[in-house]
Scaffold this motif. Structure first.
Motif, PDB file in Angstrom:
ATOM      1  N   ARG A  93      21.500   3.978  34.914  1.00 49.13           N
ATOM      2  CA  ARG A  93      22.550   2.954  35.975  1.00 49.13           C
ATOM      3  C   ARG A  93      22.589   1.957  35.611  1.00 49.13           C
ATOM      4  O   ARG A  93      23.654   1.408  35.847  1.00 49.13           O
ATOM      5  N   CYS A  94      22.255   1.176  34.244  1.00 46.98           N
ATOM      6  CA  CYS A  94      22.770  -0.616  33.981  1.00 46.98           C
ATOM      7  C   CYS A  94      23.914   0.066  33.214  1.00 46.98           C
ATOM      8  O   CYS A  94      24.941  -1.050  33.189  1.00 46.98           O
ATOM      9  N   LEU A  95      23.673   0.767  32.339  1.00 45.81           N
ATOM     10  CA  LEU A  95      25.582   1.217  31.813  1.00 45.81           C
ATOM     11  C   LEU A  95      26.498   1.444  32.320  1.00 45.81           C
ATOM     12  O   LEU A  95      27.313   1.148  32.114  1.00 45.81           O
ATOM     13  N   SER A  96      26.308   2.231  33.661  1.00 44.60           N
ATOM     14  CA  SER A  96      27.168   2.508  34.005  1.00 44.60           C
ATOM     15  C   SER A  96      28.197   1.014  35.252  1.00 44.60           C
ATOM     16  O   SER A  96      29.073   0.947  35.813  1.00 44.60           O
ATOM     17  N   ALA A  97      26.953   0.017  35.137  1.00 41.33           N
ATOM     18  CA  ALA A  97      27.628  -1.575  35.589  1.00 41.33           C
ATOM     19  C   ALA A  97      28.128  -2.097  35.253  1.00 41.33           C
ATOM     20  O   ALA A  97      28.348  -3.072  35.481  1.00 41.33           O
ATOM     21  N   CYS A  98      28.275  -1.745  33.999  1.00 41.69           N
ATOM     22  CA  CYS A  98      28.815  -2.729  32.803  1.00 41.69           C
ATOM     23  C   CYS A  98      29.507  -2.020  32.088  1.00 41.69           C
ATOM     24  O   CYS A  98      29.999  -1.306  31.641  1.00 41.69           O
ATOM     25  N   GLU A  99      30.477  -3.054  30.926  1.00 45.96           N
ATOM     26  CA  GLU A  99      31.788  -2.522  30.448  1.00 45.96           C
ATOM     27  C   GLU A  99      31.114  -2.633  28.628  1.00 45.96           C
ATOM     28  O   GLU A  99      31.813  -2.079  27.616  1.00 45.96           O
ATOM     29  N   GLY A 100      29.850  -3.365  28.384  1.00 46.32           N
ATOM     30  CA  GLY A 100      29.734  -3.525  26.896  1.00 46.32           C
ATOM     31  C   GLY A 100      28.229  -3.927  26.833  1.00 46.32           C
ATOM     32  O   GLY A 100      27.281  -3.659  28.245  1.00 46.32           O
ATOM     33  N   SER A 101      28.065  -3.502  25.393  1.00 44.79           N
ATOM     34  CA  SER A 101      25.745  -3.270  25.606  1.00 44.79           C
ATOM     35  C   SER A 101      26.261  -4.190  23.395  1.00 44.79           C
ATOM     36  O   SER A 101      26.797  -4.737  22.753  1.00 44.79           O
ATOM     37  N   LEU A 102      24.849  -5.024  23.864  1.00 40.64           N
ATOM     38  CA  LEU A 102      24.726  -5.190  22.871  1.00 40.64           C
ATOM     39  C   LEU A 102      22.772  -4.504  22.298  1.00 40.64           C
ATOM     40  O   LEU A 102      21.928  -4.239  22.902  1.00 40.64           O
ATOM     41  N   LEU A 103      23.495  -3.588  21.208  1.00 39.13           N
ATOM     42  CA  LEU A 103      21.903  -2.744  20.429  1.00 39.13           C
ATOM     43  C   LEU A 103      21.324  -3.632  19.452  1.00 39.13           C
ATOM     44  O   LEU A 103      21.652  -4.429  18.525  1.00 39.13           O
ATOM     45  N   VAL A 104      20.681  -3.978  20.278  1.00 39.44           N
ATOM     46  CA  VAL A 104      18.928  -5.208  19.617  1.00 39.44           C
ATOM     47  C   VAL A 104      18.483  -3.889  18.117  1.00 39.44           C
ATOM     48  O   VAL A 104      18.245  -2.256  19.050  1.00 39.44           O
ATOM     49  N   VAL A 105      18.444  -4.127  16.489  1.00 38.78           N
ATOM     50  CA  VAL A 105      18.126  -3.346  15.896  1.00 38.78           C
ATOM     51  C   VAL A 105      16.774  -4.483  15.799  1.00 38.78           C
ATOM     52  O   VAL A 105      17.323  -5.388  15.033  1.00 38.78           O
ATOM     53  N   ASP A 106      15.328  -4.071  15.019  1.00 36.31           N
ATOM     54  CA  ASP A 106      14.631  -4.513  14.356  1.00 36.31           C
ATOM     55  C   ASP A 106      14.904  -4.369  13.484  1.00 36.31           C
ATOM     56  O   ASP A 106      14.779  -3.823  12.597  1.00 36.31           O
ATOM     57  N   ALA A 107      14.968  -5.744  12.814  1.00 33.00           N
ATOM     58  CA  ALA A 107      15.563  -6.128  11.028  1.00 33.00           C
ATOM     59  C   ALA A 107      13.956  -5.490  10.580  1.00 33.00           C
ATOM     60  O   ALA A 107      14.384  -5.025   9.381  1.00 33.00           O
ATOM     61  N   SER A 108      13.357  -5.618  10.703  1.00 29.04           N
ATOM     62  CA  SER A 108      12.315  -5.122   9.706  1.00 29.04           C
ATOM     63  C   SER A 108      11.505  -3.168   9.915  1.00 29.04           C
ATOM     64  O   SER A 108      11.279  -2.863   8.842  1.00 29.04           O
ATOM     65  N   GLN A 109      12.090  -2.642  11.357  1.00 22.75           N
ATOM     66  CA  GLN A 109      11.684  -1.260  11.412  1.00 22.75           C
ATOM     67  C   GLN A 109      12.996  -0.493  11.503  1.00 22.75           C
ATOM     68  O   GLN A 109      13.044   0.603  10.690  1.00 22.75           O
TER      69      GLN A 109
END
Length: 600
Positions: A93-109
């Protein structure tokens, strides 16, 4: 009014515990939306359950005013999304209301199963994706390895991924700059008729239904008459505002804006999530595509512990349904439990959260029946029945075959735990389709029956892998299986709330395990209680709860032994009679504990 090219709408997506909500906190703090005194940890996780469990359940929106390094002012509409597979609908639902995403990835996992699932959803919505490597200040952080992993597994360029630590505030300025320089601005026409997407709605005791919208074209202001296109209802807007994260009233919302409106809407059913809102007189001709309706995966019955609370429970479910479009319910009745509702959920965590919310927010105590999935029962005549409740299974003589839903699962697990995870999947009737390596971790693809996953697969996966495995799935279709209905009899009375469909090969072990569990849970009575598991007329497991014994011979001392025997014989007859007419009350706690049964 902000120019369209200075607005950015973006979501934060990630696997569970990779730091989405903490990153949102730092961005709120950095842009001065809340003072240090007003800041709390996970400020956007407003529900008590979210804070206690440390997870995001509801996606939350916040509007931030940000001045870029070149001095230009921007409006950032940030949506913090959940990470758990059970709340994937909130993410979409959120993605359909936006144009972009921040993809957060844990630098240790590194990349996890839900990271993949969320990225694919973002790509489906044509999002520009900016990778962010979080937790770089941890001793175990390996940003270079994770960069390579993002490129290898997901296939997006991570050479300019931003390194940050949401907890200590390192690199937050770089993240904000990336949002304004690398994510696209929304597109919209201010002069066109109003066209807005209904992203979310919830009930406020004072204002009625509050509606979160994303304006695509036109504008909405106080006093305007609006039409909900799917519900075909007209309302007058009373209030227009944005969350900063406090609710702030604004004169109007224009193209690209995300905010809330109220209009004295009393009926929950009038605000369908995914509906298009337009002007009542000069409306737009075409509705927005909306959202794909969510598919409930797990079904179970919710019954009020006190039968007089049926109506309050109905109202509570309707209010939760408004706030959570991925949850369904319909009335049902049970001989053991009375009147209640058959509810559909996206997974076991979703079920648990709804149950807890009803208990807390509406103070209604619930009894929950055994969770089940939708089975397709093919009858001899050629008819196909969809069955949610195992108690509704027709007589076996009418059934040709039963089909059950299967899923395609992706499991990421460190090499050390691969053996135990493979064994777990095999025990659950899984079929391996692929096994590849991502660095030192194995990526398993399995086909599994959903029935087996629903119970305790996720918990057991976490325990056998010491918490290192991650899991994501999607439903793939139905297949024929050798399924049988297992009934539980307590004192020769069937307990419909505990009946379940199981695979024939596992019926006996499941039945015995459940009988053994109930033996520990049901309190002893003055008579013997047999607990039996049965398939049709065949008993496949039995336990007996021994009777409490009153010492009737206490008053006899000395004298002939026949006096004692006579008293004991009398007691025996009384117990037999009690057992014939005695009703066994199963306490609610025993029901719930039995339904959380683990295969041991």
């Amino acid at each position: 009014m902000t120019d369209l090219k200075h607005i950015r709408n973006f979501s934060i997506i990630a696997h569970i515990d990779h730091g989405k909500s903490t990153l949102a906190d730092r961005m709120i703090q950095r842009t001065g939306a809340l003072s240090d005194r007003e800041m709390t940890e996970q400020v956007l996780d407003s529900m008590d359950i979210e804070r206690e469990r440390g997870i995001t359940i509801k996606a939350q929106t916040v509007r931030l005013d940000y001045t870029a390094q070149d001095g230009q002012k921007y409006v950032l509409n940030l949506m913090d999304t959940p990470g758990h597979v059970d709340f994937a609908y909130e993410v979409s639902r959120c993605l359909s209301a936006c144009e972009g995403s921040l993809l957060v990835v844990d630098a240790s996992q590194g990349v996890e199963a839900q990271t993949l699932a969320n990225v694919y959803q973002a790509i489906e919505h044509d999002h520009e994706i900016v990778p962010v490597l979080n937790k770089i200040d941890l001793p175990a952080a390996e940003p270079e390895r994770v960069r390579t992993q993002i490129e290898d597994v997901i296939g997006i360029d991570a050479s300019d991924a931003i390194e940050c630590s949401a907890k200590s505030g390192i690199g937050i300025d770089d993240v904000l700059e990336a949002v304004v320089t690398r994510l696209p601005a929304p597109i919209g026409d201010r002069d066109a008729p109003l066209k807005a997407l209904l992203v979310d709605s919830w009930y406020d005791a004072y204002l009625g239904v509050m509606v979160l919208i994303r304006v695509v074209d036109g504008s909405v202001r106080r006093g305007q008459n609006i039409r909900m296109m799917a519900a075909d209802t007209v309302h007058q807007v009373d209030k227009v505002g944005v969350f900063t994260p406090k609710g702030v009233t604004v004169p109007e919302l224009g193209p690209g804006d995300v905010g809330f409106i109220t209009g004295s809407i009393k009926e929950v059913a009038e605000t369908n999530v995914g509906d298009t809102i337009t002007d009542a007189k000069k409306g737009c001709t075409e509705a927005l595509p909306g959202f794909k309706p969510s598919q409930s995966v797990v079904f179970c019955g919710l019954f009020p512990a006190d039968t007089s609370e049926y109506e309050p429970l109905k109202e509570a479910l309707a209010k939760l349904r408004l706030n959570d479009a991925s949850f369904d319910f319909e009335p049902e009745s049970s001989t053991a439990l009375g009147f209640g509702f058959r509810c559909g959920f996206l997974g076991m965590l979703h079920l648990e959260i709804i149950q807890e919310r009803i208990n807390r927010e509406f103070d209604i105590e619930l009894i929950t029946t055994s969770p089940s999935v939708i089975y397709q029962v093919n009858l001899n005549k050629g008819d196909v029945l969809e069955m949610h409740n195992p108690a509704d299974l027709p007589d076996v003589t009418y059934i040709d075959h039963i089909k059950e839903p299967w899923i395609d699962a992706t499991i990421l697990v460190p090499d050390d735990y691969l053996g135990v995870v493979l064994k777990l999947c095999e025990d659950k009737r899984g079929i391996q389709t692929d096994l590849t390596y991502v660095g030192s971790r194995a990526m398993l693809k399995y086909r599994l029956p959903l029935n087996e996953v629903v119970y305790d697969f996720y918990d057991r996966l976490k325990s056998v892998s010491r918490g290192y495995a991650s899991f994501d799935y999607e439903v793939s279709g139905y297949e024929e299986s050798d399924l049988v209905k297992m009934s539980i009899l307590v004192n020769a009375e069937p307990v419909d709330a505990l009946s379940m469909l199981v695979h024939r090969s596992q019926a006996e072990s499941r039945g015995r395990a459940l009988c053994a569990r109930l033996k520990d849970l049901i309190p002893r009575q003055l008579f013997k209680i047999p607990i039996q598991a049965a398939i049709g007329g065949k008993i496949i497991g039995r336990e007996t709860i021994s009777a409490m014994r009153k010492d009737v011979t206490a008053k006899c001392y000395g004298g002939d032994v026949t006096r004692k025997k006579k008293l004991l014989e009398k007691q025996k007859k009384g117990k037999a009679k009690m057992r014939m007419y005695g009703k066994v009350e199963i306490p609610h706690s025993a029901f719930i504990a039995a339904l959380k049964m683990r295969d041991t």
